[in-house]
Write a protein that holds these residues in place. Structure first.
Motif, short mmCIF file in Angstrom:
data_model
loop_
_atom_site.label_atom_id
_atom_site.label_comp_id
_atom_site.label_asym_id
_atom_site.label_seq_id
_atom_site.Cartn_x
_atom_site.Cartn_y
_atom_site.Cartn_z
N SER A 100 -22.95 -51.09 -55.45
CA SER A 100 -22.59 -50.08 -54.43
C SER A 100 -21.10 -49.81 -54.42
N SER A 101 -20.49 -49.84 -55.59
CA SER A 101 -19.05 -49.60 -55.64
C SER A 101 -18.68 -48.79 -56.88
N SER A 102 -18.09 -47.62 -56.64
CA SER A 102 -17.64 -46.78 -57.76
C SER A 102 -16.52 -47.49 -58.51
N ALA B 260 -21.62 -39.50 -51.25
CA ALA B 260 -21.12 -39.84 -49.91
C ALA B 260 -21.17 -38.62 -48.99
N GLY C 5 -13.95 -46.32 -52.87
CA GLY C 5 -15.08 -46.58 -53.78
C GLY C 5 -15.58 -48.00 -53.70
N ILE C 6 -15.84 -48.45 -52.49
CA ILE C 6 -16.30 -49.83 -52.26
C ILE C 6 -17.59 -49.77 -51.42
N GLY D 117 -17.95 -47.86 -48.03
CA GLY D 117 -16.65 -47.18 -47.91
C GLY D 117 -16.76 -45.86 -47.15
N GLY D 118 -17.94 -45.22 -47.23
CA GLY D 118 -18.08 -43.90 -46.61
C GLY D 118 -18.53 -43.94 -45.16
N ASP E 110 -26.46 -46.75 -49.63
CA ASP E 110 -25.23 -46.80 -50.42
C ASP E 110 -25.49 -46.93 -51.91
N THR F 257 -23.82 -44.31 -54.38
CA THR F 257 -22.85 -44.67 -55.42
C THR F 257 -23.29 -44.16 -56.79
N ASN G 194 -22.38 -40.62 -56.85
CA ASN G 194 -20.91 -40.52 -56.92
C ASN G 194 -20.42 -40.67 -58.36
N1 ASP Z 1 -20.03 -47.09 -51.92
C1 ASP Z 1 -19.58 -45.77 -52.29
C2 ASP Z 1 -18.86 -45.80 -53.61
O1 ASP Z 1 -18.32 -46.82 -53.96
C3 ASP Z 1 -18.69 -45.18 -51.27
C4 ASP Z 1 -19.45 -44.91 -50.02
O2 ASP Z 1 -19.76 -45.83 -49.31
O3 ASP Z 1 -19.73 -43.76 -49.76
O4 ASP Z 1 -18.81 -44.81 -54.27
#
Ligand code: ASP
Length: 312
Positions: A123-125, A162, A202-203, A206-207, A236, A240, A243
């Motif tokens: 779940s992290s870009s 997001a 991007g964590i 995060g959104g 998420d 991600t 994303n």
């Molecule tokens: N987890 C998403 C990402 O890392 C960011 C979000 O929470 O929207 O792209």
């Protein structure tokens, strides 16, 4: 986690090193070697990614306890968000790629299965970035100069997934508060969701915090965000994936446009005709790109304008 600041600093440092000339080359070589070493480590990590993903997702499910209750109360929000991600990631983004490149987007996406699985699991870009760079270059042949410039910026600012789930969350909270949204408020949600997705890090999750910007803009309470946070570990994942898919397809489109431009320039260089009497000496002296044509065999209706330069 000031990724945007780091990206900007790296860009400025790169320009400064180039300006230094030979003195800056040492540091450029150091960073290149460091980067290559990171890529080797990533390729080792990729071997145990499937096992890692299984445990990451499994631990979350076990942690939740009463998962059925949670999924039924927030079920519609979760399903609507995931459906939005499937439509955007499975139809809209591939169509945009196809419109620009006229190539099969799914062949391109097939080469990126590992980064998508990594995005789903972490779940992290930002955590997906090294795998994405490696796969897009090695499997899809995207130019390093494009992938290493576009993907870090994309992982920071380009968050289609997001923006989608933030709109859903805002509408969900409005419905929970029995608040009817008018056209102006819906438009405000669209605009602020686009802006707040850019601001999201991007964590994992995060959104979620930046949804507060949307809720404030349409005058809704921000304390309902905890509900969104409770199920964000599910939403998420697809967020991600979408994303990083947007970033990858963007890099793919840019790579295609760049290749087209290079091919066009090549064509223009090949089409230089010189009106000249060929002789051995002049052929040696002029550029290998200049074609000497026999004037007697020259077609009368030549479409390409000819150079009047004469080679002595
Ligand atoms: N987890 C998403 C990402 O890392 C960011 C979000 O929470 O929207 O792209």
């Amino acid at each position: 986690m000031n990724i945007l600041g780091l990206v900007l600093f790296a860009l400025i440092l790169g320009v400064a090193l180039k300006k230094l000339g030979p003195e800056g080359e040492e540091l450029i070589r150091f960073f290149s070697a460091f980067n290559e070493a990171t890529m080797v480590i990533v390729s080792w990590i990729m071997w145990y990614v499937p096992i890692g993903i299984m445990f990451l997702v499994g631990s979350k499910i076990v942690e939740m306890g009463n998962i059925v209750l949670l999924v039924t109360s927030l079920g519609k929000y979760i399903i609507a968000s995931i459906l939005g991600h499937i439509i955007h990631g499975g139809i809209v983004l591939p169509l945009i790629y196809f419109a620009f490149t006229r190539k099969n987007p799914f062949t391109f996406l097939l080469g990126l299965i590992t980064p998508f699985a990594t995005a789903f699991a972490t779940s992290s870009s930002s955590a997906t970035l090294p795998t994405m760079i490696k796969c897009i270059e090695e499997n899809n042949g995207v130019d390093k100069r494009i992938s290493r410039f576009i993907l870090p910026i994309g992982a920071t600012v380009n968050m289609d997934g997001a923006a989608i789930f933030q709109c859903m969350a805002a509408v969900f909270i409005a419905q929970m508060n029995n608040s009817e949204l008018n056209a102006g408020q819906i438009f405000t949600i669209l605009v602020t969701a686009t802006a707040s997705s850019v601001g999201a890090a991007g964590i994992p999750a995060g959104g979620v915090l930046t949804i507060a910007i949307i809720l404030e803009a349409i005058g809704l309470p921000t304390n309902d965000l905890s509900l969104i946070l409770a199920v964000d570990w599910i939403v998420d994942r697809t967020t991600t994936v979408v994303n990083v898919e947007g970033d990858a397809l963007g890099a793919g489109i840019l790579h295609h446009l760049n290749q087209k431009e290079v091919a066009k320039n090549q064509q223009e260089l090949n089409d230089v005709y010189v009106e000249a009497v060929p002789n051995c000496k002049s052929e040696e002296e002029t550029s290998p790109l200049v074609m000497h044509r026999d004037q007697t065999s020259k077609p009368t209706s030549m479409a390409v304008p000819e150079s009047k330069e004469s080679v002595l």
